[in-house]
Design an enzyme around this catalytic site. Structure first.
Site, mmCIF file in Angstrom:
data_model
loop_
_atom_site.group_PDB
_atom_site.id
_atom_site.type_symbol
_atom_site.label_atom_id
_atom_site.label_comp_id
_atom_site.label_asym_id
_atom_site.label_seq_id
_atom_site.Cartn_x
_atom_site.Cartn_y
_atom_site.Cartn_z
ATOM 1 N N SER A 63 0.880 -1.161 0.000
ATOM 2 C CA SER A 63 0.000 0.000 0.000
ATOM 3 C C SER A 63 0.911 1.202 0.000
ATOM 4 C CB SER A 63 -0.865 0.022 1.257
ATOM 5 O OG SER A 63 -1.713 -1.102 1.264
ATOM 6 N N ASP A 169 7.905 -5.408 -14.854
ATOM 7 C CA ASP A 169 6.521 -4.948 -14.706
ATOM 8 C C ASP A 169 6.378 -3.528 -15.252
ATOM 9 O OD1 ASP A 169 3.858 -5.225 -14.066
ATOM 10 O OD2 ASP A 169 4.111 -4.864 -11.919
HETATM 11 MG MG MG Z 1 3.248 -1.048 -9.253
#
Ligand code: MG
Ligand code: ADP
Ligand code: ZN
Length: 580
Positions: A63, A169
């Site tokens: 988070s 990613d």
């Molecule tokens: Mg990310």
């Protein structure tokens, strides 16, 4: 409790006001408020230094919060605080930090300012870069902005690749862009891996730690273990730290991750002319160009077969190998091996050696193959951004996989569609790639890296300019009633004119605009024409170089794919090259 200051910029811990519950917090949700309280409790030292204002990101593994600290000079500065899930593997955490500390803080790569740890809670503090989600700005980006965005992304990639870091990613959510200040920052090394000669020690560790590369996600999701002393996440980051990336502190606008709605129409047919018609039917609709209805992992293959029947009836990926040896190689053969990511997946029973089958190079997967173990290959990332060699589980994956993802981003930005590919499954993703890059070409490239793909239907390679211009609505068919001659070439510079936000028909649901696949035609849609009076953001004059670069980034064969370093010297960036 350990608090590690990894940066010499002073923060006045004495005078930092206690977190207030009252005023500024009134806008945030109760859930966020609860999360913030939990974070203060989990790592109390945070509250002595930062006032946490909001949650700005929430992923599977972390988070991210926006925090503010009072500096010695009395000013207040904003920071991003990434709280890693306590179940993250210690080596992963340490590797993420080491990427940020060694490669970060320069060349559009996010740096790290502090790191806090208490027990198994780790919080990485970074300079805050205010940004908007790409989905919110894509329709108003000028071509020049897109060119600069990709250039800056490639700079970040060149830089991390020099360190032997494969990010794994690359997607807009992980490449922050502040339009006002023209700042960029690559974030999120949570899935990074090292090349064979990586300079990041902990990526070497995790390389061997993972053996031949079991999925990183599994690593990160390992059960909770307190950090052993020798893997203290900052213990290994003793190298001098680069200066942090400067961050905007002027505004408190907070971006949020936007989860795009699933689209319900699968575009595309096999014939080129029909395909462009279909694409023009999708013009100006802010939906993925590709998507699927069903993301239920168990029935994926058959559901996919149905949902995408217009494009690919069935796709099967197999290891290209001598059939005589097939029985020894268990994995990566059946398509089931490719849909391995479901959390509810049970370990598959290994097929006994010596069992062979007759489905090889057919468009079916037999039960024997369905029960084979998966081939082990790294496969982290987001399906729509995964390179063909990742989707086919090629064990030798290099920095080229990040370059492919940059290509998907460029495709998205040039066509004005985000996400471009939306796939929950590797086979769907592969069939979507084939629809753009051609099935024959994909099959041939896969052969080069040792994989065999069976596709029941031939999909022609698309012309990238035609594709992007059609999706942008800059290429209406001449037989359209409202055919408008494309605007004259624009020199591609912003020239002080603000980009025109694209509004009009975009927000109508796709269902209202298009008939179901195969039956809709573009006569029902007149949404694609340009307003000739207004500046078009440079989209009327996209140079051939842009599509040439796109073609090289989206090279199916990783061995032939352009590198980030070479892409920076591409003619598209001639005027920028001196700056590097
Ligand atoms: Mg990310
Ligand atoms: P995850 O591993 O959960 O994806 P990320 O590191 O990608 O975590 O961060 C999630 C989101 O938080 C990002 O997409 C971005 O919106 C926000 N974020 C992360 N780091 C920063 C930062 N330094 N400045 C501003 N926002 C950030
Ligand atoms: Zn079989």
């Amino acid at each position: 409790m350990e608090v590690v200051l990894t940066h010499n910029e002073p923060i006045n811990t004495e005078e930092c006001p206690k977190p207030e519950k009252s005023h500024k917090r009134s806008k945030i949700s109760r859930d966020v408020e609860t999360d913030i309280e939990l974070l203060y409790k989990a790592v109390p030292q945070i509250g002595k230094v930062f006032r946490i204002i909001d949650k700005i990101g929430e992923g599977t593994f972390s988070s991210v919060y926006l925090g503010e600290a009072q500096m010695h000079d009395g000013s207040r500065q904003k920071f991003a605080l990434k709280h890693l899930i306590p179940t993250s593997h210690p080596t992963r955490i340490a590797a993420e930090l080491q990427c940020l500390t060694l490669a970060g803080g320069q060349e559009n790569v996010m740096g790290v300012t502090y790191c806090f740890r208490k027990e198994d809670h780790v919080v990485i503090v970074m300079p805050y870069l205010e940004h908007k989600a790409i989905v919110d700005i894509i329709s108003s980006l000028s071509f020049e902005e897109v060119r600069l965005y990709i250039y800056n992304l490639l700079r970040a990639l060149k830089h991390i690749h020099q360190f032997g870091i494969i990010h794994r990613d690359i997607k807009p959510n992980n490449f922050l862009y502040n339009r006002k200040t023209k700042e960029y920052a690559l974030v999120d090394f949570g899935l990074a891996q090292g090349t064979a000669d990586t300079q990041i020690d902990l990526l070497k560790v995790s390389r061997s730690h993972r053996g031949s590369g079991s999925p990183v996600k599994t690593q990160r999701a390992n059960k909770s273990r307190p950090l052993p002393p020798h893997t203290h996440p900052t213990a290994s980051t003793s190298a001098p730290l680069p200066p942090p990336v400067s961050a905007s502190t002027s505004s408190s606008t907070i971006s949020r991750k936007v989860i795009p709605k699933r689209r319900t129409v699968t575009g595309g047919s096999t014939a080129r002319s029909k395909h462009s018609k279909d694409l023009s039917g999708l013009r100006k609709v802010q939906r993925p160009v590709f998507g699927e209805r069903n993301i239920n992992s168990c029935t994926q293959v058959s559901a996919t077969t149905k949902a995408t029947s217009a494009q690919t009836e069935f796709v099967k990926v197999a290891k290209a190998e001598d059939p005589a040896n097939r029985r020894y190689l268990s994995a990566g053969r059946g398509s089931a091996a490719l849909k391995s990511q479901g959390a509810n997946q049970k370990p598959q029973r290994a097929v006994p050696l010596g069992v062979t089958c007759s489905c090889f190079q057919t468009d079916r997967v037999c039960n024997i193959c369905l029960s084979r173990k998966q081939q082990i290959a790294p496969r982290a990332g987001t399906p729509g951004f995964r390179a063909p060699e990742v989707l086919t589980k090629c064990p030798n994956q290099g920095t080229a996989i990040d370059v492919w993802s940059a290509g998907v981003i460029l495709l998205s930005l040039l066509s004005g569609r985000y996400p471009f590919f939306k796939a929950s499954d590797d086979l769907i993703a592969l069939s979507q790639i084939m629809t753009i890059r051609g099935s024959r070409e994909t099959i041939q490239a896969a052969k080069a890296f040792g994989k065999s793909i069976v596709c029941s239907r031939e999909l022609p390679r698309q012309d990238l300019r035609v594709l992007c211009e059609t999706l942008r609505g800059h290429r209406p068919s001449p037989d359209d009633d409202d055919y408008v001659t494309p605007l004259p070439q624009n020199n591609g510079t912003v020239s002080g004119k603000p980009p025109i936000p694209d509004e009009t028909p975009t927000h109508r649901p796709i269902e209202e605009q298009v008939k179901p696949e195969d039956t809709y035609d573009n006569t029902s849609l007149h949404t694609g024409h340009m307003e000739t009076e207004q500046w078009d953001g440079g989209w009327g004059g996209v140079p051939d170089e842009a599509y040439d670069l796109l073609d090289r980034l989206l090279e199916l064969n990783p061995a032939k794919r352009i590198t980030a370093a070479d892409a920076l010297t591409h003619p598209l960036f001639t005027d920028l090259i001196q700056l590097t």
